[in-house]
Design an enzyme around this catalytic site. Structure first.
Site, PDB file in Angstrom:
ATOM      1  N   ARG A  75       0.849  -1.196   0.000  1.00  0.00           N
ATOM      2  CA  ARG A  75       0.000   0.000   0.000  1.00  0.00           C
ATOM      3  C   ARG A  75       0.882   1.242   0.000  1.00  0.00           C
ATOM      4  O   ARG A  75       1.876   1.317   0.740  1.00  0.00           O
ATOM      5  CB  ARG A  75      -0.906   0.033   1.239  1.00  0.00           C
ATOM      6  CG  ARG A  75      -2.114  -0.880   1.161  1.00  0.00           C
ATOM      7  CD  ARG A  75      -3.115  -0.455   0.086  1.00  0.00           C
ATOM      8  NE  ARG A  75      -4.279  -1.309   0.043  1.00  0.00           N
ATOM      9  CZ  ARG A  75      -4.412  -2.431  -0.680  1.00  0.00           C
ATOM     10  NH1 ARG A  75      -3.424  -2.829  -1.469  1.00  0.00           N
ATOM     11  NH2 ARG A  75      -5.534  -3.131  -0.630  1.00  0.00           N
ATOM     12  N   GLU A 130      -4.334   7.232  -5.402  1.00  0.00           N
ATOM     13  CA  GLU A 130      -4.496   6.498  -6.670  1.00  0.00           C
ATOM     14  C   GLU A 130      -5.781   6.947  -7.344  1.00  0.00           C
ATOM     15  O   GLU A 130      -6.797   7.087  -6.663  1.00  0.00           O
ATOM     16  CB  GLU A 130      -4.529   4.988  -6.395  1.00  0.00           C
ATOM     17  CG  GLU A 130      -3.198   4.498  -5.823  1.00  0.00           C
ATOM     18  CD  GLU A 130      -3.167   2.984  -5.577  1.00  0.00           C
ATOM     19  OE1 GLU A 130      -4.160   2.303  -5.910  1.00  0.00           O
ATOM     20  OE2 GLU A 130      -2.161   2.500  -5.047  1.00  0.00           O
ATOM     21  N   HIS A 140      -1.026  -0.243  -9.846  1.00  0.00           N
ATOM     22  CA  HIS A 140      -1.675  -1.137  -8.880  1.00  0.00           C
ATOM     23  C   HIS A 140      -2.228  -2.391  -9.587  1.00  0.00           C
ATOM     24  O   HIS A 140      -3.444  -2.624  -9.614  1.00  0.00           O
ATOM     25  CB  HIS A 140      -2.790  -0.413  -8.112  1.00  0.00           C
ATOM     26  CG  HIS A 140      -3.113  -1.072  -6.799  1.00  0.00           C
ATOM     27  ND1 HIS A 140      -3.581  -0.385  -5.706  1.00  0.00           N
ATOM     28  CD2 HIS A 140      -3.034  -2.371  -6.411  1.00  0.00           C
ATOM     29  CE1 HIS A 140      -3.773  -1.220  -4.691  1.00  0.00           C
ATOM     30  NE2 HIS A 140      -3.454  -2.434  -5.106  1.00  0.00           N
TER      31      HIS A 140
HETATM   32  C1  DGY Z   1      -5.626  -6.211  -2.744  1.00  0.00           C
HETATM   33  O1  DGY Z   1      -6.333  -7.181  -3.021  1.00  0.00           O
HETATM   34  O2  DGY Z   1      -5.641  -5.668  -1.637  1.00  0.00           O
HETATM   35  C2  DGY Z   1      -4.705  -5.706  -3.820  1.00  0.00           C
HETATM   36  O3  DGY Z   1      -4.085  -4.525  -3.481  1.00  0.00           O
HETATM   37  C3  DGY Z   1      -5.439  -5.542  -5.138  1.00  0.00           C
HETATM   38  O4  DGY Z   1      -5.663  -6.756  -5.672  1.00  0.00           O
END
Ligand code: DGY
Length: 315
Positions: A232, A260, A279
């Protein structure tokens, strides 16, 4: 019963949900406005959502009947899980099914930054590669034999460690709780940051981990080291990272950002010392399908009052 879906889903999924409940589905690629969500959840029993739709205290306060939130993501930082628990709303997510894809992409970023893959691609496309093989063209760094520091050793961190062993890397790790893993040395965070050629983040975003890699932590990293983030964005102080990349001291491979999509004004876009992805850690057809299937299984189990296949807190 009523299910609110906060993002466009395929017709087949709509049909499946409609067999169990009335469906209200947000059809636009733009995010659903909070005011609309608040309006829709007033009589909802369940929400199917993704990480781009924050579900906070205000939304939950307007959902008196809500029993289950099912998110098509492993991360749940977009959901106020504390308030959900207070209101007896269970949360389902999608752990496990995206581990391999995310670990693969982590390795791809390590290789892309170290071997300057994006720069090489750009060089050819721009027409600037005009004189063939040269001894000093795009010299990079090896992943083979590197010391890689993993912060977080949950399923994705462990899958990354397994892959790195194949590259002959020395793998060191720091984790909230000590876990033993063959071939991985546990060290404290400072030692990890000051020893690793590559630091890779594999921890969830929580109030405790927010901004865990700031100016002080980045300053501990070795000259020429690389930061990889497929977890993240908000784990890292992005402005401090920009300053380190700009100075040429650090490099980075990033799949996630504090905001984002990455704002057009972000200085990261201008810096050759980093590789940027939008992402896509879990973005393979097989994995996205598995995430969707698990999220639907969580949703239906929650609606019917059964245990969720992947209930947050039990996975
Ligand atoms: C999640 O699943 O948390 C990822 O960041 C996106 O697939």
């Amino acid at each position: 019963m009523k299910v609110v879906v906060t993002f466009p889903i395929p017709d087949v999924a709509k049909q499946m949900i409609s067999e169990h409940a009335a469906l209200q589905c947000w059809e636009s690629e733009e995010s659903i406005p909070v005011s609309t969500l608040i309006d829709w959840v007033a009589d909802a029993d369940a929400i199917l959502t993704t990480l781009t739709c924050p579900i906070g205290r205000e939304v939950l306060a307007h959902a008196p009947q809500l029993k289950v939130i099912s998110t098509v993501s492993v991360g749940v930082d977009h959901i106020d899980v504390g308030v959900a628990a207070e209101r007896d709303v269970i949360v389902g997510h999608t752990p496990g099914v995206l581990t391999n894809s995310t670990a693969d992409l982590t390795l791809a970023l390590m290789l892309a930054v170290g071997r300057r893959i994006a720069e090489g691609d750009a060089l050819i496309r721009s027409g600037a590669w005009s004189d063939g093989w040269k001894p000093n063209l795009l010299l990079g760094t090896d992943l083979s034999g590197a010391t890689v520091g993993l912060i977080g050793l949950g399923p994705i961190g462990r899958a990354v460690a397994t892959r790195l062993k194949g590259f002959g890397c020395r793998v060191i790790a720091s984790n909230r709780t000590m876990r033993s893993l063959e071939g991985v040395e546990f060290v404290d965070r400072e030692t990890l940051l000051s020893t690793a050629d590559i630091v890779s983040l594999h921890t969830a975003l929580t109030p405790q981990t927010l901004g865990m890699i700031g100016q002080k932590e980045l300053a501990l990293m070795k000259d020429g080291a690389m930061l990889i983030n497929t977890a993240r964005g908000a784990l890292v102080d992005e402005a401090a990272l920009v300053a380190e990349i700009k100075s040429g001291r650090l490099r980075a491979g990033l799949d996630v950002y504090t905001e984002e999509p990455l704002p057009l004004t972000s200085e990261l876009r201008e810096l050759p010392g980093c590789v940027l992805l939008p992402h896509v850690g879990s973005a393979t057809e097989r994995t996205r399908r598995a995430m969707f299937e698990l999220a639907l299984a969580n949703l239906f189990a929650g609606l019917q009052g059964y245990d969720l296949p992947a209930r947050l807190g039990t996975t």
